[in-house]
Design an enzyme around this catalytic site. Structure first.
Site, PDB file in Angstrom:
ATOM      1  N   ARG A 267      -2.514  19.931  34.109  1.00 11.48           N
ATOM      2  CA  ARG A 267      -2.952  20.986  33.189  1.00 11.48           C
ATOM      3  C   ARG A 267      -2.883  22.351  33.860  1.00 11.48           C
ATOM      4  NH1 ARG A 267      -8.526  18.162  31.883  1.00 11.48           N
ATOM      5  NH2 ARG A 267      -7.613  16.094  32.031  1.00 11.48           N
TER       6      ARG A 267
ATOM      7  N   GLU B 103     -20.826   8.880  38.330  1.00 11.88           N
ATOM      8  CA  GLU B 103     -21.177   9.124  36.933  1.00 11.88           C
ATOM      9  C   GLU B 103     -21.789   7.883  36.284  1.00 11.88           C
ATOM     10  OE1 GLU B 103     -17.206  10.431  37.035  1.00 11.88           O
ATOM     11  OE2 GLU B 103     -17.603  12.194  35.807  1.00 11.88           O
TER      12      GLU B 103
ATOM     13  N   GLY C 160      -8.541  15.856  36.542  1.00  7.38           N
ATOM     14  CA  GLY C 160      -9.067  17.026  35.840  1.00  7.38           C
ATOM     15  C   GLY C 160      -9.983  17.716  36.828  1.00  7.38           C
TER      16      GLY C 160
ATOM     17  N   HIS D 103     -17.224  17.327  32.519  1.00  6.50           N
ATOM     18  CA  HIS D 103     -17.643  16.755  33.821  1.00  6.50           C
ATOM     19  C   HIS D 103     -19.136  16.970  34.075  1.00  6.50           C
ATOM     20  CE1 HIS D 103     -13.286  17.641  35.263  1.00  6.50           C
ATOM     21  NE2 HIS D 103     -13.367  16.372  34.917  1.00  6.50           N
TER      22      HIS D 103
ATOM     23  N   ASN E  31     -17.010   2.968  30.134  1.00  6.41           N
ATOM     24  CA  ASN E  31     -16.207   4.183  30.050  1.00  6.41           C
ATOM     25  C   ASN E  31     -14.909   3.772  29.343  1.00  6.41           C
ATOM     26  OD1 ASN E  31     -14.804   6.523  30.420  1.00  6.41           O
ATOM     27  ND2 ASN E  31     -15.165   6.671  32.629  1.00  6.41           N
TER      28      ASN E  31
ATOM     29  N   VAL F 220      -9.998  14.679  44.788  1.00  7.91           N
ATOM     30  CA  VAL F 220      -9.524  15.690  45.732  1.00  7.91           C
ATOM     31  C   VAL F 220     -10.693  16.243  46.545  1.00  7.91           C
ATOM     32  CG1 VAL F 220      -8.309  17.900  45.979  1.00  7.91           C
ATOM     33  CG2 VAL F 220      -7.654  16.313  44.133  1.00  7.91           C
ATOM     34  N   GLY F 221     -11.760  16.585  45.882  1.00  4.57           N
ATOM     35  CA  GLY F 221     -12.917  17.197  46.540  1.00  4.57           C
ATOM     36  C   GLY F 221     -13.526  16.313  47.607  1.00  4.57           C
TER      37      GLY F 221
ATOM     38  N   ARG G 219     -20.079   6.446  28.102  1.00  5.63           N
ATOM     39  CA  ARG G 219     -19.680   7.797  28.447  1.00  5.63           C
ATOM     40  C   ARG G 219     -18.898   8.384  27.270  1.00  5.63           C
ATOM     41  NH1 ARG G 219     -16.035   9.791  33.340  1.00  5.63           N
ATOM     42  NH2 ARG G 219     -16.370  11.984  32.999  1.00  5.63           N
TER      43      ARG G 219
HETATM   44  P1  ADP Z   1      -9.978  11.257  37.594  1.00  2.68           P
HETATM   45  O1  ADP Z   1     -10.125  12.653  37.124  1.00  2.68           O
HETATM   46  O2  ADP Z   1      -8.780  10.555  37.027  1.00  2.68           O
HETATM   47  O3  ADP Z   1     -11.259  10.457  37.599  1.00  2.68           O
HETATM   48  P2  ADP Z   1     -10.184  11.227  40.489  1.00  2.68           P
HETATM   49  O4  ADP Z   1     -11.467  11.925  40.654  1.00  2.68           O
HETATM   50  O5  ADP Z   1     -10.117   9.791  40.844  1.00  2.68           O
HETATM   51  O6  ADP Z   1      -9.551  11.461  39.082  1.00  2.68           O
HETATM   52  O7  ADP Z   1      -9.081  12.014  41.345  1.00  2.68           O
HETATM   53  C1  ADP Z   1      -7.758  11.586  41.368  1.00  2.68           C
HETATM   54  C2  ADP Z   1      -6.967  12.505  42.273  1.00  2.68           C
HETATM   55  O8  ADP Z   1      -7.586  12.583  43.546  1.00  2.68           O
HETATM   56  C3  ADP Z   1      -5.567  12.001  42.565  1.00  2.68           C
HETATM   57  O9  ADP Z   1      -4.650  12.471  41.622  1.00  2.68           O
HETATM   58  C4  ADP Z   1      -5.266  12.573  43.924  1.00  2.68           C
HETATM   59  O10 ADP Z   1      -4.581  13.802  43.778  1.00  2.68           O
HETATM   60  C5  ADP Z   1      -6.616  12.864  44.534  1.00  2.68           C
HETATM   61  N1  ADP Z   1      -6.867  12.068  45.725  1.00  2.68           N
HETATM   62  C6  ADP Z   1      -7.339  10.816  45.812  1.00  2.68           C
HETATM   63  N2  ADP Z   1      -7.423  10.422  47.107  1.00  2.68           N
HETATM   64  C7  ADP Z   1      -6.977  11.448  47.854  1.00  2.68           C
HETATM   65  C8  ADP Z   1      -6.810  11.672  49.247  1.00  2.68           C
HETATM   66  N3  ADP Z   1      -7.116  10.740  50.137  1.00  2.68           N
HETATM   67  N4  ADP Z   1      -6.339  12.884  49.644  1.00  2.68           N
HETATM   68  C9  ADP Z   1      -6.025  13.821  48.752  1.00  2.68           C
HETATM   69  N5  ADP Z   1      -6.160  13.675  47.424  1.00  2.68           N
HETATM   70  C10 ADP Z   1      -6.629  12.514  46.978  1.00  2.68           C
END
Ligand code: ADP
Length: 401
Positions: free
Chosen positions: A241, A385, A212, A180, A7, A332-333, A91
């Site tokens: 964004r 991924e 994102g 994505h 990646n 976040v998810g 990727r």
């Molecule tokens: P990318 O799109 O860079 O691959 P990620 O999927 O790793 O990003 O998501 C990064 C974001 O996930 C961080 O900016 C943060 O806001 C959120 N995040 C990571 N761990 C936690 C957590 N324990 N609780 C809430 N948000 C989190």
């Protein structure tokens, strides 16, 4: 058989090595960071230990030289010769409408990556630099590109067309592409496995909420709607964004603030979203802490974020004619019980009921966090991924004999 997954970003290369002997398993992983800066860093973790050092790395080709050095390290490496890597999976972010499947990288594919770089200026040039460098470092391997846009090539015309003069679609291919895709596809498939039902029968809304963020409506395993558009700027509120805005805002900001088109474009990509709204951070973790400490700006930003996802879930239930499952994934998810709870709050009327206890620890509950009575199942599934890219690379390797 071993494959390498790459990646390549503008200043980094993330890599993983997989071995396929029946089951596919990860052997090693690492990252080369800050390529092109004064001090770059190499990190590697294999089955027999870790390697970490700082040095100056000027280009992706040099960076890949360091990847090879770590992989062939006599003590901690996983191969003794580059030719042991039979396939390299790359990727790639934007394949436009030129590619709808993982493909072996030939001149035509490289040309397509270059052509769509105008719509992904941060990603495609870096992806291509990674491919070209890897072809030199691993000349015997089959190089495969897996695109973030490919999964969404099944969108129907009414979902991918914008209501601007049709000639711009014909002339510039202005349309919704979506991103994505590798993640949306993977978690939809995993959800079907976890629920023990055939993917072909399911209507799934996948929520990839990372830095994102995008949603997809997946019907019978095919993407039929998604929230990102021509570029990854459209749709949800993201870290920096804006997501959806009235396009007139672009016009008025140029007029009122005396900004150029480039400046407004940068503002919407880099200084908006959670960061712009809160004035504090793009990171949900930081904003959650601040909200819990009583900070109204942080709370407001998170409410706007959750509201936007909620609105899209409702829209996608309409597009799908109902939903069997909603899946949360990415930073976040996967990690924020609070955001999942805020997003799904008040959706009981749509048959969506979260079990707050399960929501606090999804892995302990088999990744299903809805209550037993919930008509729509809610799942939290870690995305992977790299594994998809490794599988696709292996599949193409096998089909080429
Ligand atoms: P990318 O799109 O860079 O691959 P990620 O999927 O790793 O990003 O998501 C990064 C974001 O996930 C961080 O900016 C943060 O806001 C959120 N995040 C990571 N761990 C936690 C957590 N324990 N609780 C809430 N948000 C989190």
């Amino acid at each position: 058989m071993k494959v390498l997954v790459l990646n390549s970003g503008s200043s980094s290369i993330k890599f993983r090595v997989y071995e396929a002997q029946g089951e596919i398993r990860e052997l090693a992983r690492g990252i080369v960071e800050r390529i092109g800066e004064e001090i770059s860093r190499v990190r590697y973790r294999g089955p027999r230990g870790e390697i970490e050092y700082e040095t100056r790395i000027a280009s992706h080709e040099e960076g890949l030289g360091h990847v090879l050095k770590a992989l062939t390290d006599p003590e901690k490496g996983v191969i003794s010769d580059p030719s042991e890597i039979r396939g390299v999976g790359h990727r790639v972010v934007h394949g436009g409408d030129a590619v709808s499947q993982p493909v072996v990288v030939d001149e035509e594919v490289e040309a397509a990556i270059e052509r769509f770089a105008v719509m992904a200026p941060l990603h495609n040039p870096a992806n291509l630099a990674g491919i070209r460098a890897a072809k030199k470092v691993f000349p015997d391997a089959l190089h495969v590109a897996v695109f973030d846009t490919a999964f969404h090539q099944t969108l129907p015309e009414e979902a991918y067309l914008y209501a601007i003069p049709y000639e711009y679609y014909e002339k510039y291919r202005v349309r919704r592409y979506g991103f994505h895709g590798i993640s949306h596809m993977y978690v939809a498939e995993r959800a079907a496995e976890i629920l023990g039902r055939p993917l072909e029968e399911l209507r799934i809304i996948t929520c990839h909420l990372g830095n994102g963020a995008s949603l997809a409506a997946v019907k019978g395993g095919r993407s039929v709607e998604t929230s990102m558009g021509l570029t990854p700027l459209e749709g949800l509120v993201m870290g920096t964004r804006s997501g959806d805005i009235d396009p007139s805002i672009f016009y008025f900001l140029m007029k009122w603030e005396g900004l150029s088109a480039d400046e407004v474009y940068t503002l919407l990509n880099k200084r908006s979203g959670l960061l712009g709204l809160s004035g504090i951070s793009n990171d949900v973790r930081v904003l959650t802490e601040r909200m819990e400490a009583g900070d109204e700006a942080a709370a407001r930003a998170l409410r706007v974020y959750a509201h936007r996802v909620k609105k899209y879930i409702g829209a996608y239930m309409a597009v799908l004619g109902g939903a069997d499952a909603i899946v949360f994934t990415a930073g976040v998810g996967e990690n924020s019980a609070l955001m999942r709870s805020m997003i799904l709050e008040g959706l009981e009327g749509l048959g969506i009921v979260l079990d707050e206890e399960k929501n606090r620890d999804p892995a302990a509950h088999g990744y299903v966090v809805s209550s037993d009575s919930s008509q729509v199942k809610v799942l939290v599934i870690p995305t992977n991924e790299e594994l998809v890219i490794a599988r696709e690379t292996l599949r193409l390797l096998k089909s080429k004999g």
